[in-house]
Write a protein that holds these residues in place. Sequence first.
Motif, PDB file in Angstrom:
ATOM      1  N   ALA A  36      26.843  40.709  24.360  1.00 53.72           N
ATOM      2  CA  ALA A  36      28.248  40.314  24.426  1.00 53.72           C
ATOM      3  C   ALA A  36      28.914  41.104  25.556  1.00 53.72           C
ATOM      4  N   VAL A  37      29.905  40.475  26.186  1.00 53.23           N
ATOM      5  CA  VAL A  37      30.713  41.179  27.189  1.00 53.23           C
ATOM      6  C   VAL A  37      32.155  41.160  26.717  1.00 53.23           C
ATOM      7  N   LEU A  38      32.803  42.311  26.744  1.00 47.63           N
ATOM      8  CA  LEU A  38      34.252  42.393  26.483  1.00 47.63           C
ATOM      9  C   LEU A  38      34.932  42.827  27.778  1.00 47.63           C
ATOM     10  N   ASP A  39      35.863  41.988  28.257  1.00 49.19           N
ATOM     11  CA  ASP A  39      36.633  42.280  29.476  1.00 49.19           C
ATOM     12  C   ASP A  39      38.070  42.515  28.991  1.00 49.19           C
ATOM     13  N   THR A  40      38.478  43.790  28.930  1.00 43.92           N
ATOM     14  CA  THR A  40      39.748  44.124  28.257  1.00 43.92           C
ATOM     15  C   THR A  40      40.992  43.776  29.078  1.00 43.92           C
ATOM     16  N   HIS A  41      40.871  43.759  30.405  1.00 46.47           N
ATOM     17  CA  HIS A  41      41.989  43.430  31.302  1.00 46.47           C
ATOM     18  C   HIS A  41      41.441  42.379  32.277  1.00 46.47           C
ATOM     19  N   ALA A  42      41.400  41.132  31.813  1.00 51.54           N
ATOM     20  CA  ALA A  42      40.562  40.124  32.480  1.00 51.54           C
ATOM     21  C   ALA A  42      41.201  39.487  33.705  1.00 51.54           C
ATOM     22  N   GLY A  43      42.544  39.464  33.768  1.00 52.84           N
ATOM     23  CA  GLY A  43      43.186  38.736  34.867  1.00 52.84           C
ATOM     24  C   GLY A  43      43.092  37.229  34.658  1.00 52.84           C
ATOM     25  N   ARG A  44      43.371  36.453  35.746  1.00 52.23           N
ATOM     26  CA  ARG A  44      43.452  34.994  35.594  1.00 52.23           C
ATOM     27  C   ARG A  44      42.109  34.287  35.788  1.00 52.23           C
ATOM     28  N   GLY A  45      41.103  35.010  36.221  1.00 54.52           N
ATOM     29  CA  GLY A  45      39.753  34.437  36.265  1.00 54.52           C
ATOM     30  C   GLY A  45      39.312  33.892  37.605  1.00 54.52           C
ATOM     31  N   ARG A  46      40.260  33.389  38.362  1.00 56.12           N
ATOM     32  CA  ARG A  46      39.937  32.874  39.706  1.00 56.12           C
ATOM     33  C   ARG A  46      41.199  32.979  40.559  1.00 56.12           C
ATOM     34  N   TYR A  47      41.035  33.294  41.855  1.00 54.92           N
ATOM     35  CA  TYR A  47      42.188  33.543  42.729  1.00 54.92           C
ATOM     36  C   TYR A  47      42.097  32.647  43.956  1.00 54.92           C
ATOM     37  N   ASP A  48      43.202  31.974  44.240  1.00 56.07           N
ATOM     38  CA  ASP A  48      43.294  31.078  45.394  1.00 56.07           C
ATOM     39  C   ASP A  48      43.609  31.925  46.628  1.00 56.07           C
ATOM     40  N   LEU A  49      42.698  31.958  47.576  1.00 56.81           N
ATOM     41  CA  LEU A  49      42.885  32.838  48.738  1.00 56.81           C
ATOM     42  C   LEU A  49      43.872  32.264  49.753  1.00 56.81           C
ATOM     43  N   ALA A  50      44.307  31.006  49.521  1.00 58.21           N
ATOM     44  CA  ALA A  50      45.340  30.437  50.389  1.00 58.21           C
ATOM     45  C   ALA A  50      46.729  30.561  49.750  1.00 58.21           C
ATOM     46  N   ALA A  51      46.804  31.152  48.561  1.00 63.38           N
ATOM     47  CA  ALA A  51      48.099  31.303  47.872  1.00 63.38           C
ATOM     48  C   ALA A  51      48.945  32.361  48.595  1.00 63.38           C
ATOM     49  N   PRO A  52      50.278  32.283  48.434  1.00 60.48           N
ATOM     50  CA  PRO A  52      51.145  33.229  49.159  1.00 60.48           C
ATOM     51  C   PRO A  52      50.807  34.693  48.874  1.00 60.48           C
ATOM     52  N   GLU A  53      50.410  35.004  47.644  1.00 55.82           N
ATOM     53  CA  GLU A  53      50.111  36.412  47.314  1.00 55.82           C
ATOM     54  C   GLU A  53      48.955  36.917  48.171  1.00 55.82           C
ATOM     55  N   ALA A  54      47.882  36.120  48.230  1.00 57.92           N
ATOM     56  CA  ALA A  54      46.685  36.552  48.973  1.00 57.92           C
ATOM     57  C   ALA A  54      46.942  36.567  50.478  1.00 57.92           C
ATOM     58  N   THR A  55      47.697  35.579  50.958  1.00 55.39           N
ATOM     59  CA  THR A  55      47.919  35.546  52.413  1.00 55.39           C
ATOM     60  C   THR A  55      48.906  36.641  52.824  1.00 55.39           C
ATOM     61  N   ARG A  56      49.816  37.002  51.916  1.00 52.53           N
ATOM     62  CA  ARG A  56      50.782  38.047  52.270  1.00 52.53           C
ATOM     63  C   ARG A  56      50.101  39.388  52.555  1.00 52.53           C
ATOM     64  N   THR A  57      49.136  39.770  51.715  1.00 55.38           N
ATOM     65  CA  THR A  57      48.474  41.063  51.943  1.00 55.38           C
ATOM     66  C   THR A  57      47.246  40.902  52.841  1.00 55.38           C
ATOM     67  N   GLY A  58      46.576  39.771  52.747  1.00 55.89           N
ATOM     68  CA  GLY A  58      45.339  39.566  53.524  1.00 55.89           C
ATOM     69  C   GLY A  58      44.235  40.547  53.150  1.00 55.89           C
ATOM     70  N   GLU A  59      44.350  41.187  51.987  1.00 56.96           N
ATOM     71  CA  GLU A  59      43.383  42.240  51.628  1.00 56.96           C
ATOM     72  C   GLU A  59      41.951  41.723  51.540  1.00 56.96           C
ATOM     73  N   TRP A  60      41.802  40.463  51.126  1.00 58.36           N
ATOM     74  CA  TRP A  60      40.437  39.944  50.942  1.00 58.36           C
ATOM     75  C   TRP A  60      39.681  39.872  52.263  1.00 58.36           C
ATOM     76  N   ARG A  61      40.407  39.739  53.374  1.00 61.70           N
ATOM     77  CA  ARG A  61      39.726  39.637  54.669  1.00 61.70           C
ATOM     78  C   ARG A  61      39.018  40.938  55.034  1.00 61.70           C
TER      79      ARG A  61
END
Length: 293
Positions: A36-61
């Motif tokens: 079994a896996v327990l993820d206690t602070h799971a987040g939303r599960g998938r992140y759109d890299l073209a969304a304003p949040e991701a493009t604003r920081t560009g951290e993923w690049r």
Amino acid sequence: MNYRHAYHAGNFADCVKHALLVWLLRALARKEAPFAVLDTHAGRGRYDLAAPEATRTGEWRAGIGRLLDDPPPALADYVALVQSLDHAAPSFAAPAATAPTASAPLAHYPGSPLLCRALLRPQDRLMLNELHAEEHAALARLLARDRQAHLHRRDGYECLRALLPPPERRGLVLIDPPFEQPDEFARAAAGLAAGHARFGHGLFMLWYPIKHRTPVRAFHAAVQESGMRDVLAAELALREPTDPARLNGCGVLLVNPPYRFEAGAGAILAALLARLGAGEKGAAVTIQRLAAE
Ligand SMILES: C[S@@+](CC[C@H](N)C(=O)[O-])C[C@H]1O[C@@H](n2cnc3c(N)ncnc32)[C@H](O)[C@@H]1O
């Protein structure tokens, strides 16, 4: 609760956490017995890299963006998994909304829930907890209909008491808090000890930021004082942690790491530093034993 992971998804800290997580899940799957896996602070599960949040920081690049081209052998499995969760919508997940383009080689970055789900076998189970209403709703859209995933919306540390030990008696607990409150290190150390008291032979992985050394030292000391055995800290520093306003590095604390974890993690972290580091003073990989087996 102001923290939103969408600003940071796929950054160097996610690469550290998720590359090690994938290695650990592969290690668990080497035995046929269910886990079994327990993820206690799971987040939303998938992140759109073209969304304003991701493009604003560009951290993923400066993170996953630098690993996609010809990844080194130690990162190949993790990177291939990330790519497979972007292009082909897996049967358990909602289809990706947008296709990758030349300027964005990856359209989505998977969170820990999708990475874990992708590595479950039919006999395994995933418990996902996320407190934030919108993040939880997004996670539910992605995985609520999945028979092997069970969603919860409560405090992450409470889950360590309420959901452990799992009936499988085998598994991984990921503790990945937002670290937006000054007492988060102390709460994380206490939560880890409480979870370990209930599930003593479970594999625990706790992610932590390294902005400045002092809170990290206090955190390690608190873990050592709790009396838990077989504890390792694996860290990647991009630079000397002298500016507490910056995320200068990060680490994961492991309780009951699997056989050969030190060698596997050493290779992964060294490969990450070689790709993601900028040659700054103090850049280093460290694997430190905090408590003997
Ligand atoms: C660092 S993010 C998680 C990222 C995720 N584990 C991943 O690797 O993809 C931390 C998450 O914890 C959530 N959160 C904040 N406070 C919480 C709490 N008390 N209990 C559970 N989740 C919480 C935040 O909404 C955020 O989504």
